[in-house]
Structure formats: C-alpha cells, structure tokens
Scaffold this active site. Sequence first.
Site, PDB file in Angstrom:
ATOM      1  N   TYR B 220     -31.470  21.541   5.584  1.00 18.51           N
ATOM      2  CA  TYR B 220     -32.221  20.291   5.453  1.00 18.51           C
ATOM      3  C   TYR B 220     -31.508  19.170   6.196  1.00 18.51           C
ATOM      4  CZ  TYR B 220     -34.516  22.531   1.462  1.00 18.51           C
ATOM      5  OH  TYR B 220     -35.220  23.372   0.658  1.00 18.51           O
ATOM      6  N   HIS B 228     -38.178  18.011   4.016  1.00 20.20           N
ATOM      7  CA  HIS B 228     -38.412  19.454   4.150  1.00 20.20           C
ATOM      8  C   HIS B 228     -37.338  20.050   5.035  1.00 20.20           C
ATOM      9  CE1 HIS B 228     -42.281  19.612   2.214  1.00 20.20           C
ATOM     10  NE2 HIS B 228     -42.686  18.561   2.905  1.00 20.20           N
ATOM     11  N   LYS B 259     -41.161  26.198  10.253  1.00 17.95           N
ATOM     12  CA  LYS B 259     -39.710  26.016  10.304  1.00 17.95           C
ATOM     13  C   LYS B 259     -39.178  26.855  11.455  1.00 17.95           C
ATOM     14  CE  LYS B 259     -39.463  25.704   5.298  1.00 17.95           C
ATOM     15  NZ  LYS B 259     -39.728  24.270   5.115  1.00 17.95           N
TER      16      LYS B 259
END
Lengths: 500, 283
Positions: B220, B228, B259
């Site tokens: 993070y 997020h 991601k």
Amino acid sequence: MASRHLSGEELLQHIKFIKHRPELPQRGGFKEYQPDGSWLQNKRLEYFYDERRSVLLEERVQKISSLAIGEWDEKHGKVLVKKSGKFWKNLGHVEDGKQLLFPEEALFLIDEGVMEVYRGGVPLSVEEAYSVLLGSKVPLEHYQAFAHLCRLGYIVQRFEKTLTAFERQTGLDENSKSNRKKSKKRKRQTTDAADVTSKRSKDGSVSLHQRGDIPCDSDAVTSEGRVEEGCWSVDLVKTADSVTNEVQVKVECAKDTQKEICGEMSNRENLKSSPAQLLWDFDSIEFPDISKETASEIVLKRPPSHLLPPGVEIAKPFYTMTIVRRDSTRKHRSTSNAVVCGSSARNWAEYKKMFLDKSEMEHLASSPAAILWTGEVTPLVRPSHAVSTGAILSRLRAFGRLDPIHAAESVNCEDDAHQSQIVYNVYLPDSKFRKSSPGSPSVCLCVDRQGVRSPSFVDLCRSLTECPRDSTLMWAVVDNGDVAFYSFNGVDLPRDESFP
Amino acid sequence: MISICLFQEKFYIWNAEDACRVREEYRIVGSLVGCLPRVPMQNLQFGLPLQLMKEEARFLVEKGFARVYDNTNIPPPSDTDKESFTENRKRIYEEQVEACKTNKEEQFERNFPRILEGKKKKRMEKATLMGSVPADDSDLVAEIEEELRNTQLPELPLEASSVQIHTACFHEKQSRMFHDGWTISMTGREELEYRIFSHFWEKGYFLTRGGKFGGDFLVYPGDPSRFHSFFIVVCLEHERPLSAMEMIRMGRLGSNVKKTVVLCSVDSSNEVFTVSLEWSKMS
C-alpha cells in the site's frame, strides 16, 4: 506491559455505554488513490487513528450477575463450569456429572466477555487464557476458525470419527440418523448416572405392561453419561442383571413384544459398542445341524419352556426326523437351459442375464458378421444395445461417476502426515438445536494454515469417507488471522438426455 | 520498547498503546484477531490482540523498536498475586458502591421537590378520606421531609456490580522472559520473504499479507485503511523456472483486481530484483 485497571466509576460508565448499543467504528469510509500530503487527508488519517486508539483501549466489562464462572483443570485439559450461562445451550458437554468445556470453547467465551475462568484462585486474562488453555494441544488456527464461525452464530463442535468407510458406502449413517430423529419426545434426565439407571429399569418394567402400541420414545443413557435417544427395547436389554429375571417372567405374556425386541436389536448398530446381554442366549440354545452330508436322521430336542409360546407344551423329550436329500448327481433331461444351468449363476437375475447372452451370441454367430465375434477381442457394442444414443454411449464410457470411497481405498497411504484432518462439525444456527442429538452437521471443517500444500485428490477422497453423506466438506484456510473458506464441490457433467 | 508476545510460533501485541504506535510510527499493520469488546459477535471489526507476521516481528526487533517475550509457559499465580487480586476486587466494588450512592443522592436532591409534593398530596387524600383534615399543612410538610431524609437509599449489591476481564496480563510482578534480539529460526523461504518485506518497507510502503489475492504481500502507498493497494508481491527463488501458465494466471488476476503483480527475488549478488507484470494489448 501490564494491562489497564479500570476504576469502579469507569466500570459503571462502561456498562451504561454498552447498554446504549454502541456502533462499530468506521472502516475508513471511501478510499483515496494515493497520498498527496494534503491537510484533509492527514486529518482523516488522524481521525481514524484516534478512533482506533479509543476503541482498542476499551476493556471487557460485565456485571457479576451475568458473568459465568469456570475453573481450569490442568490434568484433563478442560474447563469445569461452576456457574453456567446462556452459552450452555450450544457449547459444552457433560462428563461424570460435571459440566465441562473444551479449551477453545472456554477461550471464546472469555474473549466474548461472558465468562471468567479461574486458575489458582485468580481469573485468567485473555492473554494468559490463550497460553494456558490452548497450550500446545490446540493449534491457534483451529481456534481462529472456531471463533470466526461462532461469532457468526454457527454452532461448532469437535469432530469425532464415528463413521467407517463401510457405513458411508452402504448408507448406514442415514439409517441411524433417522432412527434417532424418530424419537422426538425427550424426558428430563438428571446428570447423575446412578439415578438414571434406576429410572431406566423402572421404565423397562413399566412399559412392558403396556401391550399394544409400544412407543419408541424413552431415553437411554450410555456408560459415559451422555444422553442418547433410542428405542425402549434397547433399554431392557442393557439394564442390570437384577432386572432380567423380572423381564423373563413377563416375556411369556407378551409374545409379540419379544419378536419386536429382536427385530429392533438387529437394526441398531449401537449395540456393537455396548456389551448387550441378549435375551436369547444362543450359546445355550441348541439348533440341529442339518448340513451333514451323511446323516439321514436328525434329533430334535425339546426346547426349554421359557422359549415356548404360552400354553404350548411339548409331549416327548425328543423327536427324530428323516431327511430326504436330492441327489445332486442325477442328470436332468437336457435342454438348452441345462447348459446354462451348469455354470455358476448365484441368483435368478444373473441366470437370466446369462441365458439372454447365450441366445444372443448364437444369433450373432449365424449372422454375416460372425467373424467379429470369434476370438478374444469382440466389439464393445452389440446390435441389441442400439436402443438409444444414451445406451450406446454408456457402453463406450471410459470412466464412470467417482466413488470417493473406492478411490481412497485403491491408493496406498504414502503421505499420511500431510492429510488434512476434519476438525470441526458445523451446524447452522437453530433454536431447536440439541447438544444430545445434533444430527448431521451441515459442514465438516478441515483447518489449515496458508502455505500448506492444498489437499490432493486422494486426501479429498479420504476426508470424504469420514464425512456423513449430507454434510459438505470444507477447508478453512487461515492466513495470519484472516480466515477464508474453500470447498470442492462435485459437478455432474452433462449426459445424454435419452439415457434412462 | 514495544513488547511482542511469542506463542505457538506466532507473534502478538496485547497492549493497546503499543498496537497503535506500531502502526502510526513504524508503518507495521498486522491484523487484529480478537473479539471487539463493544460488539463481540461480528466479523467485520476485531479487537486485540494484534497478530504480526514473522517478517514484521523480526523487522521490529532488528531495528530495535521492540523485543520478544515467550508466553509458552505461564507459571500459576503466586500468593501475592492472589492477594492483590482480592484487594483489587474489593476496591472496585467499594468504588462502585460509592459512585452509585453519590449518583442516587444527586438524583434525590434534584427530584426532592417533586417527591415532597407527591407525598403531601397522597397524605391529604388519605386524610380527607378519613375525615380529619389538618388545618396547617406546614407541619405535614416538615414531617414528610423528616421521613424522607431518614430513609436509607439502597446500596448496590455485589451481584449488580461489574468486573473487568483483563485483555493483557495484569500481574504487576510478572517477570517476563525477554529474548535478546532475534533468536527464532527461519526457513529459506521465510528469509526470502523477509528480505523482500524489508525492501518495500524501506521505500516507505505499508505491507500486509496477500493470501486473498494469490500473492505473498499486498503493498500500500499509505495506511491500508485510507488507500487501496498498488502491488501484489509474489516472492520467487531467482533460479526457479516460471511457466507461461503461471504468468498468465498471475497477470489475469492482477488485471481483474486492478493491481500490478510484482515478481520479486534475491539474485546471486544478494540484491533484491523486482519485475512487474502488465497486461498489454497488441492491436
């Protein structure tokens, strides 16, 4: 560092605070993309940290009147319940007349804040409870999965392997379950085993007098003191010798009840576990041996009078009977059937199948394609199978439906150390749940750490054999306190609709 | 110095202040695993203890921010412990009785005029029924006042008083066996993960476990509660061959959850080597 000690005033304030049903602290609300050093972002973060601090500083406070009390028993590794509470409906068990809790159950109650467990005269803090209760016997992952489910309201009990592969295969587990569920009426039993025995014997002799409908609704208590439901007839059988005499005398007046007793006895597998004193001692009853090849006469002795129906008396002390044997070597008139008759057919179905087979082979032998049917390798499909597409396809099927029991048995145990064990039985939250007869669990749970090799096919099959038919097998994977649940579900591949 | 408890090869922080400091000052997140005292029967928010990853605990110890103590064998309470416990219980009960009493007295004083009025009315009614109406009611008022002042307020019974179930160990004199530095052994795999953990921490990120996303860590840019995660970190041995299937699997997963998958390893010159997977279209 030592924990905070709340003063009397703080305790009272906390109780008032809890009474007003406090909300859960916010989980951060909507999330930003990335830190940009802005004042607003920092303010939000600061607010979050402050709230977190004040929530974590809260302690567990409970009024003495609603607090349950237990004591840690180091020797047995269990907690003795001194003052019970609402939890007793779903947790705990009775042993030797004492109310006991397993370590993970007690730890959960401490964590929830409804119980105090004493050790050496001082109650355990949550930190000490983790070390003392779980110790080295109960892995932390098991406790974490247990607590996770309990918080959601599920009823979780320890799994005990009671089902053998044979029972699972033949479906005996369903039978025993339905037997238990039949007896709905439950009488209140005291936890003192001695009291119950005397009650039971009283029940035994009383219910015998009631002829006609024999109700299957009394309880039997096994030697461990756990209340188990069963037919009253089993009661009779298991009671002490002092009652058997009483029973025998009355047996003569109720012929039908006796038959029913024997019938029930054969159905109950629980008899395996108890050393039942049978009403009919087959060691002392003599049966004539009619299997002897050479004997042409057998002697039948008069049976003892207690085995005879009422009002029947046998005049002579013994009778002789002549045996007429069929000569197995005599030849029958030969028909086409005789050829099949000589071969090994164990029952009519097999015989019929062999006969049809034979007639079909004869028909094929006279067809133009006879060459196919001679020799060792013959076609998989015959003209008679051409009933539907499905029928042909079933003949060509390379694999059938998986039977996990066979799959598990066919492979030798190489790697037993890694096999996942079923740890808990999980039942859905139900107000009608009874600890004494929980029924089949809805989920059988295995617990593993993240990083452990996932179960192989063989492991899966082996675990399935231990699991009752109507329970789902699931894995709880614990990753640093985070619990996730996985299961492997059987899937039915689509088949041809025309196949019956 | 933060105290980290070691039990069954897992690391916990039982003190609330430490649990907050470790996140605010040292960017170590961990995960809370206990019941939340104010609302225990739910799984959205948890309370103490804070469970730390092995990497997190080792990191804190090696940087000198914390030390580890073993909680495997806790000795039974001594006589002094028992005494202090009984004294403490007595004290908090007395404090509660006092606090209750003060509360009740305050309430009484506040409502005194109303109570007086009510009693006077009742007496007057009773008197009219019986037929004898007193001429002067000031005597009556004085009488009632006297009565009320003399009545004893009920004391808080022991059953209704509250006690605290302590979260952390509360024996003051408990001697803890602190480890000197980091003494717990780690496997090759754990060493690799630790190296990569430190690598990302030094860059200023927050890290948590990535089991839910098929990786080892989640990285993070800021506190996990506010942001997020950017990366899913997968730790691999440098020489390990990677099949196309695995790459596709990871790539797909990453793109589905928006991601970046980062493959990390430690190469032969003991440097951390990272490479990210990106889904690109050729159109």
